[in-house]
Design a protein around this motif. Structure first.
Motif: not given
Ligand SMILES: Nc1ncnc2c1ncn2[C@@H]1O[C@H](COP(=O)(O)OP(=O)(O)O)[C@@H](O)[C@H]1O
Ligand SMILES: [Mg+2]
Length: 276
Positions: A21-25, A49-58, A28-32, A219-221
């Motif tokens: 979970v990313f804490e944002t302004d 997986g679809p764009s924004g689903c949490g791949k890079t987060t993983l 919270p955004v739950q990525a995975t 898709r996300r999460p």
């Molecule tokens: N540093 C961050 N702060 C806040 N939200 C983030 C951050 N990095 C990613 N996110 C959010 O987490 C979700 C998953 O992002 P990401 O893992 O980059 O997806 P993908 O690589 O599958 O496109 C998205 O909704 C993205 O906006």
């Protein structure tokens, strides 16, 4: 079982219940959501997986750049607590140094690790051959094409000889023709070096072409929705035969269907239906 045989079948990476979970302004955004996966030593696993689903987060959690909100990530049985030499990363954005030649970019990590010059030059020389950069050793990045620059980034990561290589859409910014060549070269490079690779892409063709196993994320999460085995990587792959191999094309279709379900899914009911 002999030691080295046990080694070749063991899990290099084990992810259990990874939630982030990313804490944002804006809250919270739950990525995975409870990602579970294992990667065997020497295995090449791709993730789509679809764009924004949490791949890079993983991938960032595997690299140790971020810590899980919940769950655990093990590499060689030990919890990943931060970045380490055992794990190298290749991103889409070029991460090579403009003021260093090809040779000195590839050797950069080795210089930092104070590897003696002779050993360094041997490694760099071997990777220049393996990545098709011979003849370009003394060039600077601005004198190279995008494909060449990405080869330098790949070679630099390989030079440090990590067991695990994490790649996040490394060829996405390269033109389509060059990409085909880079993919074939990557299959050869992995065959020659036996690395454990985790590779993110949004191209289903690329995911199947490169892999021993393709993972599809919801898709996300994001969660792992399906894992599809792709036989025969060890024997090598080239696009010409891949395109006319009906078994391979059937796998491409299967993965495409799984990814499309996630792109199309908007209502919770639809998502429940595809997880069966
Ligand atoms: N540093 C961050 N702060 C806040 N939200 C983030 C951050 N990095 C990613 N996110 C959010 O987490 C979700 C998953 O992002 P990401 O893992 O980059 O997806 P993908 O690589 O599958 O496109 C998205 O909704 C993205 O906006
Ligand atoms: Mg991403």
């Amino acid at each position: 079982m002999p030691d080295d045989m046990a080694k070749s079948t063991q899990n290099k990476i084990v992810v259990s219940g990874f939630r982030h979970v990313f804490e944002t302004d804006d809250g919270p955004v739950q990525a995975t959501d409870r990602v579970d996966l294992s990667i065997r030593a020497g295995e090449f696993v791709t993730l789509v997986g679809p764009s924004g689903c949490g791949k890079t987060t993983l991938l960032k959690a595997l690299a140790g750049f971020i810590r899980p909100t919940e769950g655990s990530i093990l590499c060689d049985g030990a919890t990943v607590l931060g970045p380490g030499r055992d794990r190298g990363v290749v991103f889409q954005e070029l991460a090579i140094l403009p003021w260093r030649t090809v040779r000195r970019n590839i050797g950069h990590g080795l210089e930092i690790a104070r590897v003696p010059r002779a050993a360094r030059e041997a490694t760099v020389g071997r990777l220049i051959e393996l990545t098709g950069l011979a003849g370009f050793e003394e060039r600077y990045p601005h004198e190279l094409s995008g494909g060449m620059r990405q080869r330098v980034a790949v070679a630099r990561t390989w030079a440090a000889d990590p067991d695990v290589i994490l790649m996040d859409e490394p060829f996405a910014a390269v033109d389509a023709m060059t990409r085909l060549t880079l993919q074939e070269e990557l299959v050869r490079l992995c065959g020659a070096t036996g690395k454990t690779v985790f590779f993110i892409t949004h191209s289903v063709d690329e995911a199947v072409f490169l892999a021993d196993r393709v993972l599809v994320m919801t898709r996300r999460p994001g969660r792992i929705k399906a894992a599809i085995d792709v036989p025969g990587r060890a024997a090598g792959r080239d696009w010409e035969s891949f395109k006319i191999d009906s078994a391979m094309q059937a796998i491409v279709e299967q993965v495409l269907r799984l990814v499309r379900e996630e792109r199309g899914a908007t209502a919770p009911a639809a998502s429940a239906a595809v997880t069966k």
